[in-house]
Design an enzyme around this catalytic site. Structure first.
Site, PDB file in Angstrom:
ATOM      1  CG  HIS A  49      -2.277  -1.218   0.605  1.00  0.00           C
ATOM      2  ND1 HIS A  49      -3.059  -1.482   0.292  1.00  0.00           N
ATOM      3  CD2 HIS A  49      -1.845  -2.182   1.853  1.00  0.00           C
ATOM      4  CE1 HIS A  49      -3.434  -2.288   0.825  1.00  0.00           C
ATOM      5  NE2 HIS A  49      -3.347  -3.211   1.756  1.00  0.00           N
ATOM      6  CG  HIS A 106      -6.606  -4.546   7.050  1.00  0.00           C
ATOM      7  ND1 HIS A 106      -6.864  -5.458   5.733  1.00  0.00           N
ATOM      8  CD2 HIS A 106      -7.796  -3.789   7.167  1.00  0.00           C
ATOM      9  CE1 HIS A 106      -8.056  -5.231   5.175  1.00  0.00           C
ATOM     10  NE2 HIS A 106      -8.868  -5.171   5.916  1.00  0.00           N
ATOM     11  CB  THR A 162      -5.779   1.875  -1.799  1.00  0.00           C
ATOM     12  OG1 THR A 162      -7.403   1.217  -2.321  1.00  0.00           O
ATOM     13  CG2 THR A 162      -5.846   3.283  -1.872  1.00  0.00           C
TER      14      THR A 162
END
Length: 128
Positions: free
Chosen positions: A12, A119, A45
């Protein structure tokens, strides 16, 4: 083996700044960050902010995670992010992604000591 915190960074974080207008950004990044091994990860993302700013979200607004856990946090400010979504005509191993850039608040789950993101839960349009 890879820690949850390191996995979060690999999947990410891209602090080098926004991918500007590169339509192949997601195709290149998803591959180079090992998210097209065994299958095409459907959605991912990337956050284009300094790691410290993303880690700081763990001490911002406590919100409920999508799975009902209570260790999620929403950023106080918008962040530059890129959403990668697998295209309908994508066929493993030739994973193909649509790249869309957004400015949104992010929601991350945090754990551990130090307390860091492990996460990526969601991105939300900031309330005006």
């Amino acid at each position: 083996s890879e820690s949850s915190a390191k996995k979060f960074e690999r999947q990410h974080m891209d602090s080098r700044g926004s991918p500007s207008t590169n339509p192949n950004y997601c195709n290149e990044m998803m591959k180079s960050r090992n998210m097209t091994q065994g299958r095409c990860k459907p959605v991912n993302t990337f956050v284009h902010e300094p790691l410290a700013d993303v880690q700081a979200v763990c001490f911002q607004k406590n919100v409920l995670c999508k799975n009902g856990q209570t260790n999620c946090y929403q950023s106080n400010s918008n962040m530059h992010i890129t959403d990668c979504r697998v295209t309908s005509n994508s066929d493993y191993p030739n994973c193909s992604y649509r790249t869309s850039q957004e400015e949104k608040s992010i929601v991350v789950a945090c754990e551990g000591n130090p307390y860091v993101p492990v996460h990526f839960d969601a991105s939300v349009a900031a309330s005006a």
